[in-house]
Design a protein around this motif. Structure first.
Motif, mmCIF file in Angstrom:
data_model
loop_
_atom_site.group_PDB
_atom_site.id
_atom_site.type_symbol
_atom_site.label_atom_id
_atom_site.label_comp_id
_atom_site.label_asym_id
_atom_site.label_seq_id
_atom_site.Cartn_x
_atom_site.Cartn_y
_atom_site.Cartn_z
ATOM 1 N N LEU B 285 0.808 -1.213 0.000
ATOM 2 C CA LEU B 285 0.000 0.000 0.000
ATOM 3 C C LEU B 285 0.841 1.263 0.000
ATOM 4 N N THR B 286 2.085 1.165 0.502
ATOM 5 C CA THR B 286 2.857 2.395 0.615
ATOM 6 C C THR B 286 3.979 2.524 -0.408
ATOM 7 N N HIS B 287 4.584 1.404 -0.819
ATOM 8 C CA HIS B 287 5.754 1.507 -1.685
ATOM 9 C C HIS B 287 5.336 1.866 -3.111
ATOM 10 N N ARG B 288 5.900 2.963 -3.616
ATOM 11 C CA ARG B 288 5.502 3.412 -4.949
ATOM 12 C C ARG B 288 5.971 2.459 -6.042
ATOM 13 N N GLY B 289 7.042 1.694 -5.721
ATOM 14 C CA GLY B 289 7.615 0.785 -6.713
ATOM 15 C C GLY B 289 6.585 -0.186 -7.277
ATOM 16 N N PHE B 290 5.602 -0.588 -6.458
ATOM 17 C CA PHE B 290 4.630 -1.577 -6.923
ATOM 18 C C PHE B 290 3.695 -1.024 -7.980
ATOM 19 N N ARG B 291 3.443 0.278 -7.876
ATOM 20 C CA ARG B 291 2.491 0.848 -8.823
ATOM 21 C C ARG B 291 3.058 0.890 -10.227
ATOM 22 N N SER B 292 4.397 0.927 -10.316
ATOM 23 C CA SER B 292 4.973 1.016 -11.647
ATOM 24 C C SER B 292 5.397 -0.347 -12.174
ATOM 25 N N LEU B 293 5.177 -1.420 -11.387
ATOM 26 C CA LEU B 293 5.617 -2.746 -11.820
ATOM 27 C C LEU B 293 5.036 -3.119 -13.179
#
Lengths: 238, 650, 253
Positions: B285-293
């Motif tokens: 929910l917090t790490h931005r890295g996942f949204r760009s995966l």
């Protein structure tokens, strides 16, 4: 000596034949443009030569290697560099990493020198070498791609529409770098959709129409040929 | 302090296993783009093999070498050659489904080959009898050996990845295997090596993990997988260092926290197993890295788009109108015959099959229609089931009312699950729903206000409108469930073939273009999530009533991936897949149980069922339409050929 | 003429780089505006900000005097349609389906509830409007074709038809001639002009190809480094010294 030769080539995607009975050859140090409208098969030529699109019949050799049996990465090791349409950079790597990737097999010191050399060719970006490629504009990305290809010292450079979507000033920048490549003695194969653009760069032009060879000769004659064609038989877009 | 240290050291073997598998996950994800859910299963296979070898008298160190240096790399190379090489340019969803297939397939396969559970307490690979005391804390030999092995292996890996050649090539090839070929790299070799190394890591983790347990069963290795996933998530599946740190942190926490809790406290049973899930949840929910995966796209895909997006092959209708009429008449006829003439013993089985089919339809709705990967469908089913059971039994609501209430509770769960889905897609969503499912497993269902702890709760089967539904073999109840199934099927079909299906197919292939055309994605996704959860809840409620009593394993979270994989195998794009999956899922084990044990009867029947039903996940990337539609298409082609031949002969 | 789109002081920065710097832009109803500038001048970013796929750091945008909602799909339903620099079509859908998606979504007539009421089939007015639009763009014959089989020129035309089917008030089109040869770009410009005449839609076109800009745009706005540097007729803007330096690459006199 012929560095690229194509004999009675047929190639395509699945049931669709993009190239039909195409033959031409290119000598060392020559600069040749491949021109044609959309769907004429010009990008397919580049993809066939680097082994990305399979050959259905006929023959193509690059730097003495039979493309049918040599995997892409082997061709590249022999000295062929194909910059695909659009970008051709790893957007998750930085500028200098992209350049290093091209010459990763060299010793460390020489690798550094090559990076410097490439940055010099690009000129404007020397202070941004750790910038990720995705943060560059389209024109800058293409400059980086081409200059990193140049410092890898290829024998043959295949450029697929390097100036697509660029403004006039950016186009001039890309062509300037390509001229530098020519001065290194590279055999240049330039895929373009417009015959008028390649005049100053390539002495010879090959025009493709619907997968077949329509014209092969000096660039200044080619432009007249293309213009005439459209007057007589305007290609329909549907 | 000493107490703390000794607790922490107790957690170290777990920490090492988490770290090793997490590094394997990061490695394969970075090199190949596959998030391998199967590493837990692979560690299980390795652990069981190690235990087997030891129990046959092979020295433990030799067993370890055989498993990690010989068998695991070979298996990794096989996986690459037979499976993952073929889906290199596929999208993230296809890759997730394939690896989920592995996760579901492998443990059952191991059970079939080696036996359901291995009861043998294996020695640690090295120093199994050694003991030492350091600063007043006693440390056993195995702990030291585990620690040293892990550190050495990770050091070697780090050195390798530091080098320009390996590291750069790896990072480049994850973005575009084709473009990296154009840079003179044999990308096939890069992928194969990544698979061999990461399989070896998983196997090593398995061998170090196995001696911690007296019996080897897959669920212990699910814990290993979730721990590793949480550890890998600490660095958004891209940093090796953070993955190792995450593994160590988790292991130590799991050693320390129970040390300070009384074993009788409520927290002990619930909190400790949930630590990885909370870590995963926070990171997702917090790490931005996942949204760009999902968005780190292949730059070559613009030039040469990968073969048509798997999406939904639904718009290519295979059967003509008359064909469909015949099809449906046949189905309706069969159902009527089945209901009236089926022998008493099979009534219960059919009832359960029909309610399972409803649960399967919820996957069709969410994954087939909306393209969202949810591993939490079993939780929604469980919500419906427990809601129904609890309300009707403890609060004496009428059966109809409690069923409706259960369905609504489930759809509220769907609403909650849809909130993160507005931001996350594909892999991160699958991870998040997995973590939601495991959380439910540990916190919600065992809680006394929901179920009744570990014991089962009974479900009433009263009558409605004077019609008697009681008794395990009630044909009336079967009719009712089949009626619900028909209703749901009809509804799902309306959505698939209507405006929603078209809109979602569009959004699936280009979300930005769909949004710019005015498609209200947020609203649609929320509604589909709620509907799908409601359907699952309805199925779960009916299932609970059919069973007559409920206990926690009935809605185990591990069944979530099984559901998804089975439906995808059969075909998520049409309702047929779910219907056939439902029947096969229940009927196959029954049929196998009747078969002679030599042909897979008896104890192995459910393992065989899962193996058979999950095979199709491996062909998903090439045939996203699923087995049923694929076979139908082939039959149709064959039929046309026969017709043509006849025409020619005339 | 009434003002349709009003962009006031829009700013956007990525990291330390200011991509769009206090841009003001007005588009009247039915007007065709060309947006030119070198790569990285902020044209595409400005486009995405107007369409709602990127949010601006500062500034405001009005359509017919009303402030626009934040999300792209809401703006699309208010009457802003767009095409993309890299063609974005829906794989697996036929050309007609592309138009149906856009039309039904725009009218708010698509969704779960319509389907569950049993009204999922395409209605006659919807069908008529789609076919009319295809006719207008000259691709009526392709209605049932799968988009993967089409040429780039055709794909761009499909994208255009999808954008136009709901009769938007404003069409944003991003480098429609990129990747097309001279005759194909002229053909597309011709389609744009005829569509504009018959539907009265205002067009903002980002383009590098001078011939296409000249053929479509009534007014040209030039951007450089995120700022408007010239605004006027095609000939005025092309004659502007700053424009010649930054875009055409001529040394300043």
């Amino acid at each position: 000596m012929n560095v690229v030769s194509v004999v009675n080539l047929f190639a395509g995607y699945g049931p669709y034949q993009a190239l039909m009975d195409l033959s031409f050859s290119i000598e060392e140090g020559e600069s040749v443009a491949i021109v044609g409208s959309n769907g004429a098969g010009k990008s397919t030529v580049a993809r066939v030569l680097s082994g990305l699109v399979p050959i259905s019949s006929g023959m193509a050799t690059v730097l003495g290697c039979d493309v049918r049996v040599t995997p892409t990465h082997e061709l590249v090791r022999k000295g062929l560099i194909h910059l695909p349409e659009g970008v051709g950079l790893f957007t998750n790597l930085s500028i200098s990493e992209n350049i290093e990737l091209r010459c990763r097999n060299l010793p460390r010191i020489e690798r550094r020198q090559r990076v410097e050399e490439a940055m010099e060719i690009i000129g404007s970006l020397s202070h941004r070498r750790t910038t990720l490629a995705r943060d560059l504009s389209g024109g800058q990305q293409r400059l980086v791609a081409i200059s990193s290809a140049i410092v890898a010292r290829p024998a043959v450079l295949l450029c697929d529409e390097p100036v697509i979507g660029l403004s006039p000033v950016a186009i001039e920048g890309v062509y300037e770098v390509l001229r530098q490549a020519q001065s290194h003695g590279v055999t240049l194969l330039l895929v373009e959709s417009r015959a008028d653009r390649v005049q100053g760069l390539c002495s010879r032009t090959i025009v493709l129409e619907r997968g077949q060879l329509a014209f092969d000769g000096p660039s200044n004659t080619a432009q007249g040929f293309v213009a005439n064609r459209w007057l007589k038989d305007p290609p329909r877009s549907n | 302090m000493n107490e703390f240290l000794s607790f922490a050291i107790g957690g170290l073997p777990f920490a090492c296993s988490y770290a090793l598998v997490a590094v394997g996950i990061v490695l394969t994800f970075r090199a190949t783009g596959v998030f391998n859910f199967g590493f837990g299963a692979m560690a299980y296979g390795a652990g069981v093999t190690y235990v087997e070898l030891c129990s046959h008298g092979v020295p433990s160190w030799l067993s370890l070498l055989i498993v990690t240096v010989v068998l695991a790399p070979v298996f990794g190379a096989l996986l690459d050659w037979g499976l993952f090489r073929r889906i290199r340019t596929a999208d993230l969803t296809s890759k997730v489904v394939t690896s989920l297939g592995l996760m579901v397939f492998l443990p059952s396969m191991v059970q079939i080959v080696i036996g359901s559970t291995t009861v043998y307490s294996a020695p640690a690979p090295f120093l199994s009898t050694y003991f030492t005391t350091l600063f007043g804390i006693s440390i056993s030999g195995p702990v030291i050996a585990t620690l040293v092995t892990t550190i050495v292996v990770l050091m070697v890996m780090t050195l390798g990845l530091r080098s320009r050649r390996v590291g750069l090539t790896l990072r480049a090839s994850v973005q575009s295997p084709r473009l990296v070929e154009l840079h003179g790299v044999d990308s096939g070799k890069v992928l194969r090596n990544a698979w061999m190394v990461s399989s070896s890591l998983a196997a090593l983790a398995g061998c170090l993990y196995a001696p911690q347990f007296a019996t080897q069963n897959p669920s212990a290795y699910n814990v290993l997988l979730t721990g590793a996933v949480a550890a890998a998530a600490l660095g958004a599946i891209s940093s090796f260092t953070l993955a190792v740190a995450g593994g160590v942190l988790l292991g130590v926490l799991q050693g320390v926290i129970p040390g300070y809790l009384s074993p009788n406290s409520v927290w002990y049973g619930a909190l400790v197993p949930s630590i990885p899930f909370f870590m995963l949840l926070i990171m997702l929910l917090t790490h931005r890295g996942f949204r760009s995966l999902d968005r780190s796209k292949d730059p070559m895909s613009v030039v040469e788009p990968p073969t048509a997006p798997p999406g939904l092959a639904r718009r290519s209708e295979i059967l003509g109108f008359s064909g469909r009429i015949v099809n449906w008449l046949a189905v309706v006829g069969l159902v009527i015959v089945a209901i009236i003439f089926v022998p008493e013993v099979w009534v219960g089985t059919l009832t359960i099959a029909a309610s399972m089919a409803i649960i399967f339809l919820s996957v069709t709705l969410l994954t087939g229609l909306a393209g969202q990967l949810s591993l939490a469908q079993m939780v929604f089913a469980g919500m419906g089931a427990y809601g129904t059971a609890r309300l009707s039994t403890h609060h004496h609501w009428s059966l109809g009312m409690s069923l409706i209430a259960g369905t609504m509770i489930a759809s509220l769960g769907g609403l909650v699950a849809s909130l993160p889905a507005l931001r996350l897609r594909g892999l991160p969503l699958a991870l998040l729903t997995l973590c939601f499912a495991l959380l439910a497993d540990n916190l919600i269902f065992p809680a006394t206000f929901v179920g009744s702890g570990s014991s089962s709760i009974g479900v009433r089967r009263p009558d409605i409108f004077g019609v008697d539904f009681s008794g395990p073999f009630s044909r009336n109840y079967l009719v009712m469930v089949v009626a619900f199934l028909a209703m749901t099927t009809f509804g799902v079909r309306l959505l698939i073939h209507g405006t929603t299906g078209r809109m979602l197919t569009a959004a699936h292939s280009s979300e930005i273009a769909a949004a710019s055309s005015g498609v209200p994605m947020r609203r649609t996704i929320t509604i589909i999530f709620m509907l799908s959860a409601a359907v699952a809840g309805l199925g779960g409620g009916l299932y609970a009533i059919a069973l007559g009593s409920l206990s926690t394993p009935d809605f185990n979270s591990a069944l979530g991936p099984v559901l998804l994989v089975v439906v995808i195998t059969m075909g998520a794009a049409s309702v047929r897949g779910a219907l056939i999956a439902g029947v096969a899922f229940v009927a196959l084990p029954q049929a196998l149980a009747l078969a002679p044990s030599r042909f897979g009867g008896g104890g192995q029947s459910s393992a065989i069922t899962i193996v058979v039903l999950s095979v199709g996940a491996f062909t998903y990337a090439q045939h996203p339409e699923g087995i049923v539609t694929f076979i139908q298409g082939r039959l149709k082609v064959a039929g046309l050929r026969v017709r043509n031949l006849r025409g020619d002969s005339r | 003429m009434t003002v349709l789109l009003e962009v006031r002081g829009v700013r956007k920065r990525f990291g330390s780089q200011v991509v769009v710097d206090s841009v003001d832009l007005e588009v009247s109803a039915g007007e065709a505006v060309g947006l030119i500038g070198s790569n990285g001048a902020g044209k595409s970013t400005l486009f995405s900000i107007i369409a709602g796929t990127i949010s601006a750091d500062d500034g405001s945008i009005f359509l017919e005097g009303r402030k626009l909602p934040n999300r792209a799909d809401e703006r699309a339903r208010r009457g802003i349609a767009r095409t993309f620099q890299i063609v974005q079509l829906f794989g697996g859908l036929s050309v007609l389906d592309h138009l149906l998606v856009a039309l039904q979504a725009h009218n708010g007539e698509a969704g779960v509830f319509r389907d569950l009421r049993g009204n999922g089939a395409t209605t006659v007015p919807e069908m008529t409007l789609c076919m009319e639009t295809l006719e207008l763009c000259g691709i009526a014959k392709l209605a049932h074709a799968q988009t993967t089989m089409l040429s780039l020129g055709q794909r761009r035309t499909v994208e255009l038809a999808r954008a136009l089917v709901a009769r938007p008030k404003l069409l944003l089109t991003d480098e429609p001639s990129s990747g097309l040869d001279e005759s194909e770009s002229l053909r597309l410009a011709h389609i744009l002009n005829s569509v504009r005449r018959s539907t009265g839609v205002a067009v903002v076109i980002v383009e590098h190809d001078l011939a296409t800009v000249a053929a479509v745009a009534e007014r040209v706005v030039a951007l450089d480094a995120g700022r408007v540097i010239a605004n006027g007729t095609f000939d005025e803007v092309i004659a502007n010294v700053d424009v010649r330096r930054s875009w055409l690459g001529e040394a300043s006199a």
